[in-house]
Motif scaffolding. Structure first.
Motif, PDB file in Angstrom:
ATOM      1  N   ASN A 126       9.657  11.686  -5.234  1.00  0.00           N
ATOM      2  CA  ASN A 126      10.659  11.824  -4.176  1.00  0.00           C
ATOM      3  C   ASN A 126      11.265  13.224  -4.153  1.00  0.00           C
ATOM      4  O   ASN A 126      11.657  13.724  -3.089  1.00  0.00           O
ATOM      5  CB  ASN A 126      11.767  10.779  -4.340  1.00  0.00           C
ATOM      6  N   GLU A 127      11.348  13.866  -5.299  1.00  0.00           N
ATOM      7  CA  GLU A 127      11.895  15.218  -5.378  1.00  0.00           C
ATOM      8  C   GLU A 127      10.899  16.280  -4.921  1.00  0.00           C
ATOM      9  O   GLU A 127      11.289  17.425  -4.638  1.00  0.00           O
ATOM     10  CB  GLU A 127      12.337  15.520  -6.812  1.00  0.00           C
ATOM     11  N   ASN A 128       9.614  15.895  -4.838  1.00  0.00           N
ATOM     12  CA  ASN A 128       8.564  16.853  -4.463  1.00  0.00           C
ATOM     13  C   ASN A 128       7.605  16.213  -3.455  1.00  0.00           C
ATOM     14  O   ASN A 128       6.392  16.157  -3.687  1.00  0.00           O
ATOM     15  CB  ASN A 128       7.789  17.292  -5.705  1.00  0.00           C
ATOM     16  N   PRO A 129       8.118  15.733  -2.317  1.00  0.00           N
ATOM     17  CA  PRO A 129       7.259  14.978  -1.396  1.00  0.00           C
ATOM     18  C   PRO A 129       6.097  15.818  -0.861  1.00  0.00           C
ATOM     19  O   PRO A 129       6.275  16.969  -0.462  1.00  0.00           O
ATOM     20  CB  PRO A 129       8.221  14.587  -0.272  1.00  0.00           C
ATOM     21  N   GLY A 130       4.922  15.225  -0.901  1.00  0.00           N
ATOM     22  CA  GLY A 130       3.731  15.881  -0.377  1.00  0.00           C
ATOM     23  C   GLY A 130       3.181  17.001  -1.233  1.00  0.00           C
ATOM     24  O   GLY A 130       2.231  17.680  -0.830  1.00  0.00           O
ATOM     25  N   GLU A 131       3.732  17.189  -2.449  1.00  0.00           N
ATOM     26  CA  GLU A 131       3.347  18.337  -3.267  1.00  0.00           C
ATOM     27  C   GLU A 131       2.667  17.973  -4.586  1.00  0.00           C
ATOM     28  O   GLU A 131       2.132  18.858  -5.257  1.00  0.00           O
ATOM     29  CB  GLU A 131       4.591  19.173  -3.600  1.00  0.00           C
ATOM     30  N   VAL A 132       2.665  16.700  -4.956  1.00  0.00           N
ATOM     31  CA  VAL A 132       2.243  16.317  -6.305  1.00  0.00           C
ATOM     32  C   VAL A 132       0.919  15.554  -6.290  1.00  0.00           C
ATOM     33  O   VAL A 132       0.747  14.598  -5.532  1.00  0.00           O
ATOM     34  CB  VAL A 132       3.318  15.449  -6.985  1.00  0.00           C
ATOM     35  N   ASN A 133       0.005  15.981  -7.156  1.00  0.00           N
ATOM     36  CA  ASN A 133      -1.172  15.182  -7.466  1.00  0.00           C
ATOM     37  C   ASN A 133      -0.853  14.328  -8.687  1.00  0.00           C
ATOM     38  O   ASN A 133      -0.449  14.855  -9.724  1.00  0.00           O
ATOM     39  CB  ASN A 133      -2.377  16.067  -7.763  1.00  0.00           C
ATOM     40  N   LEU A 134      -1.013  13.024  -8.539  1.00  0.00           N
ATOM     41  CA  LEU A 134      -0.800  12.093  -9.638  1.00  0.00           C
ATOM     42  C   LEU A 134      -2.148  11.772 -10.261  1.00  0.00           C
ATOM     43  O   LEU A 134      -3.073  11.312  -9.568  1.00  0.00           O
ATOM     44  CB  LEU A 134      -0.126  10.821  -9.123  1.00  0.00           C
ATOM     45  N   VAL A 135      -2.282  12.050 -11.554  1.00  0.00           N
ATOM     46  CA  VAL A 135      -3.534  11.800 -12.271  1.00  0.00           C
ATOM     47  C   VAL A 135      -3.317  10.600 -13.190  1.00  0.00           C
ATOM     48  O   VAL A 135      -2.434  10.619 -14.052  1.00  0.00           O
ATOM     49  CB  VAL A 135      -3.963  13.025 -13.095  1.00  0.00           C
ATOM     50  N   ALA A 136      -4.122   9.559 -13.004  1.00  0.00           N
ATOM     51  CA  ALA A 136      -3.959   8.314 -13.765  1.00  0.00           C
ATOM     52  C   ALA A 136      -5.179   8.105 -14.653  1.00  0.00           C
ATOM     53  O   ALA A 136      -6.277   7.842 -14.152  1.00  0.00           O
ATOM     54  CB  ALA A 136      -3.782   7.136 -12.820  1.00  0.00           C
ATOM     55  N   THR A 137      -4.980   8.211 -15.957  1.00  0.00           N
ATOM     56  CA  THR A 137      -6.086   8.039 -16.904  1.00  0.00           C
ATOM     57  C   THR A 137      -5.861   6.822 -17.800  1.00  0.00           C
ATOM     58  O   THR A 137      -6.480   6.713 -18.854  1.00  0.00           O
ATOM     59  CB  THR A 137      -6.248   9.308 -17.770  1.00  0.00           C
ATOM     60  N   ALA A 138      -5.003   5.923 -17.383  1.00  0.00           N
ATOM     61  CA  ALA A 138      -4.632   4.741 -18.158  1.00  0.00           C
ATOM     62  C   ALA A 138      -4.765   3.505 -17.279  1.00  0.00           C
ATOM     63  O   ALA A 138      -5.018   3.610 -16.072  1.00  0.00           O
ATOM     64  CB  ALA A 138      -3.178   4.889 -18.638  1.00  0.00           C
ATOM     65  N   PRO A 139      -4.581   2.317 -17.825  1.00  0.00           N
ATOM     66  CA  PRO A 139      -4.396   1.149 -16.967  1.00  0.00           C
ATOM     67  C   PRO A 139      -3.281   1.455 -15.965  1.00  0.00           C
ATOM     68  O   PRO A 139      -2.322   2.159 -16.287  1.00  0.00           O
ATOM     69  CB  PRO A 139      -3.996   0.049 -17.955  1.00  0.00           C
ATOM     70  N   LEU A 140      -3.378   0.906 -14.761  1.00  0.00           N
ATOM     71  CA  LEU A 140      -2.538   1.356 -13.653  1.00  0.00           C
ATOM     72  C   LEU A 140      -1.216   0.606 -13.532  1.00  0.00           C
ATOM     73  O   LEU A 140      -0.596   0.578 -12.468  1.00  0.00           O
ATOM     74  CB  LEU A 140      -3.336   1.249 -12.347  1.00  0.00           C
ATOM     75  N   MET A 190      -2.111  29.395  -5.538  1.00  0.00           N
ATOM     76  CA  MET A 190      -1.034  28.456  -5.216  1.00  0.00           C
ATOM     77  C   MET A 190      -0.740  27.582  -6.426  1.00  0.00           C
ATOM     78  O   MET A 190      -1.653  27.059  -7.060  1.00  0.00           O
ATOM     79  CB  MET A 190      -1.432  27.581  -4.025  1.00  0.00           C
ATOM     80  N   ASN A 191       0.541  27.421  -6.742  1.00  0.00           N
ATOM     81  CA  ASN A 191       0.931  26.583  -7.861  1.00  0.00           C
ATOM     82  C   ASN A 191       0.688  25.115  -7.535  1.00  0.00           C
ATOM     83  O   ASN A 191       1.020  24.647  -6.449  1.00  0.00           O
ATOM     84  CB  ASN A 191       2.411  26.797  -8.187  1.00  0.00           C
ATOM     85  N   LYS A 192       0.086  24.386  -8.462  1.00  0.00           N
ATOM     86  CA  LYS A 192      -0.194  22.975  -8.272  1.00  0.00           C
ATOM     87  C   LYS A 192       0.710  22.147  -9.173  1.00  0.00           C
ATOM     88  O   LYS A 192       0.855  22.441 -10.356  1.00  0.00           O
ATOM     89  CB  LYS A 192      -1.664  22.674  -8.576  1.00  0.00           C
ATOM     90  N   LYS A 193       1.299  21.120  -8.598  1.00  0.00           N
ATOM     91  CA  LYS A 193       2.191  20.241  -9.342  1.00  0.00           C
ATOM     92  C   LYS A 193       1.467  18.948  -9.700  1.00  0.00           C
ATOM     93  O   LYS A 193       0.855  18.311  -8.846  1.00  0.00           O
ATOM     94  CB  LYS A 193       3.440  19.933  -8.517  1.00  0.00           C
ATOM     95  N   LEU A 194       1.565  18.585 -10.977  1.00  0.00           N
ATOM     96  CA  LEU A 194       0.933  17.371 -11.471  1.00  0.00           C
ATOM     97  C   LEU A 194       1.940  16.468 -12.144  1.00  0.00           C
ATOM     98  O   LEU A 194       2.894  16.936 -12.775  1.00  0.00           O
ATOM     99  CB  LEU A 194      -0.144  17.688 -12.508  1.00  0.00           C
ATOM    100  N   VAL A 195       1.701  15.163 -12.031  1.00  0.00           N
ATOM    101  CA  VAL A 195       2.267  14.163 -12.924  1.00  0.00           C
ATOM    102  C   VAL A 195       1.079  13.430 -13.519  1.00  0.00           C
ATOM    103  O   VAL A 195       0.125  13.093 -12.804  1.00  0.00           O
ATOM    104  CB  VAL A 195       3.201  13.192 -12.188  1.00  0.00           C
ATOM    105  N   ILE A 196       1.081  13.219 -14.831  1.00  0.00           N
ATOM    106  CA  ILE A 196      -0.056  12.598 -15.507  1.00  0.00           C
ATOM    107  C   ILE A 196       0.395  11.294 -16.143  1.00  0.00           C
ATOM    108  O   ILE A 196       1.375  11.258 -16.893  1.00  0.00           O
ATOM    109  CB  ILE A 196      -0.643  13.536 -16.585  1.00  0.00           C
ATOM    110  N   ASP A 197      -0.318  10.213 -15.831  1.00  0.00           N
ATOM    111  CA  ASP A 197      -0.028   8.892 -16.397  1.00  0.00           C
ATOM    112  C   ASP A 197      -1.122   8.578 -17.408  1.00  0.00           C
ATOM    113  O   ASP A 197      -2.303   8.482 -17.045  1.00  0.00           O
ATOM    114  CB  ASP A 197       0.000   7.843 -15.287  1.00  0.00           C
ATOM    115  N   VAL A 198      -0.758   8.418 -18.664  1.00  0.00           N
ATOM    116  CA  VAL A 198      -1.733   8.374 -19.757  1.00  0.00           C
ATOM    117  C   VAL A 198      -1.537   7.169 -20.683  1.00  0.00           C
ATOM    118  O   VAL A 198      -0.467   6.562 -20.727  1.00  0.00           O
ATOM    119  CB  VAL A 198      -1.638   9.659 -20.624  1.00  0.00           C
ATOM    120  N   ASP A 199      -2.602   6.872 -21.430  1.00  0.00           N
ATOM    121  CA  ASP A 199      -2.521   5.937 -22.565  1.00  0.00           C
ATOM    122  C   ASP A 199      -3.119   6.677 -23.755  1.00  0.00           C
ATOM    123  O   ASP A 199      -4.110   6.267 -24.315  1.00  0.00           O
ATOM    124  CB  ASP A 199      -3.243   4.620 -22.291  1.00  0.00           C
ATOM    125  N   THR A 200      -2.507   7.746 -24.151  1.00  0.00           N
ATOM    126  CA  THR A 200      -3.142   8.821 -24.908  1.00  0.00           C
ATOM    127  C   THR A 200      -3.963   8.381 -26.105  1.00  0.00           C
ATOM    128  O   THR A 200      -3.466   8.086 -27.187  1.00  0.00           O
ATOM    129  CB  THR A 200      -2.105   9.871 -25.320  1.00  0.00           C
TER     130      THR A 200
END
Length: 318
Positions: free
Chosen positions: A115-129, A1-11
């Protein structure tokens, strides 16, 4: 199954490691990467994210500029640890230009993508929030539309790596961390500082990992050199949990988001963040006695399948 991610970073270096892992997994789609203040000033974070995408031949992934300071307008960085530029101060004369950044701001982009992908996205936060806290203020229903939230941040045993009792990402914006842990009622998974140290890898593995004959491995070796030297100093050895080795903190949260079987044990407990303590501001608080009466409980990561984790790390630099 394809997994959708959004990644929030402070690279910084470990964010780069996380991004490269996400890009190495065939069934993962990264909808976008949002940038925050943190390891280095925001402009550097944006440049660094584009540098990582370039070495992976993935500049097609949209990158968004987010918050440059904490909610209260304070900021501090980890330049001594990750290098002043966040990537070990390793020269890169062919780095992509900031004209490749999206015009849309990170907070608006976060709300739109979810909002465009409700219930489908894992948000990964590796930075201050900060970006996440702003997103929930913009759209209070935003967290309910996430499949899951994976955070690298906070601490479980009052052990700090930035202040006496505080982990860097939470200390960099305690109010944002408080808002996120209070407002995000989606499944929430937290890779704390102590968890990262207790599930570290031998330095011998790190040497093998970096010795792969690929452009990605050579890039990682260049940007990681400064940090590796800093980790060996007496000051940083004191911050580590005893016995810790190679500790790619941000990668644990990312890996958990893309492999449901990776985390082998968790504690489910309500959490919050201390905002006022002289020594404890920014410390994550675990409500083991359930005195806070919070319905939502986070999954606090405890142990990880290290053999699988090493395999994923090796693949990230191939």
């Amino acid at each position: 199954m394809n997994k959708k991610l959004v990644i929030d970073v402070d690279t910084g270096v470990d964010d780069a490691q996380a991004i490269m892992m996400a890009l190495s997994v065939p069934n993962v789609t990264i909808l976008g990467i949002t940038c925050s203040h943190g390891n280095t000033p925001l402009e550097n974070v944006c440049k660094n994210t584009l540098r990582v995408l370039k070495v992976c031949n993935r500049l097609d992934i949209p990158v968004y500029r987010g918050c440059a300071k904490s909610l209260l307008g304070r900021s501090f960085h980890a330049g001594d640890f990750h290098g002043k530029d966040g990537l070990g101060d390793a020269p890169d004369p062919d780095a992509p230009g900031l004209e490749l950044m999206q015009k849309e701001g990170a907070v608006n982009a976060l709300v739109r993508m979810i909002n465009e992908n409700p219930g489908e996205v894992n948000l990964v936060a590796t930075a201050p929030l900060t970006n996440l806290a702003m997103a929930v203020k913009l759209d209070p229903c935003f967290p309910t539309k996430l499949k899951g939230l994976y955070i690298m941040g906070g601490n479980t045993d009052s052990r700090g790596n930035t202040t006496v009792c505080g982990e860097f990402n939470f200390v960099a914006d305690p109010e944002a961390a408080y808002i996120v842990l209070d407002s995000f009622t989606c499944p929430t998974y937290i890779a704390s500082w102590e968890f990262s140290c207790k599930n570290s890898l031998p330095w011998s593995f790190c040497e093998t990992w970096l010795a792969q004959d690929t452009d990605k491995a050579r890039f990682m070796a260049r940007i990681f050199s400064h940090t590796m030297k800093m980790i060996q100093t007496e000051r940083y050895q004191k911050e580590l949990v005893a016995g810790a080795g190679f500790t790619p903190c941000d990668v644990y949260a990312l890996a958990a988001a893309i492999d449901d079987t990776l985390i082998t044990a968790t504690d489910q407990v309500a959490v919050t963040v201390e905002l006022e303590g002289t020594y404890t501001r920014g410390m994550m608080v675990l409500d083991l006695l359930e005195l806070l009466k919070k319905k939502h409980k986070a999954f606090i990561m405890k142990t990880v399948n290290l053999e699988r984790f090493k395999e994923m790390l090796m693949n990230s630099l191939k």
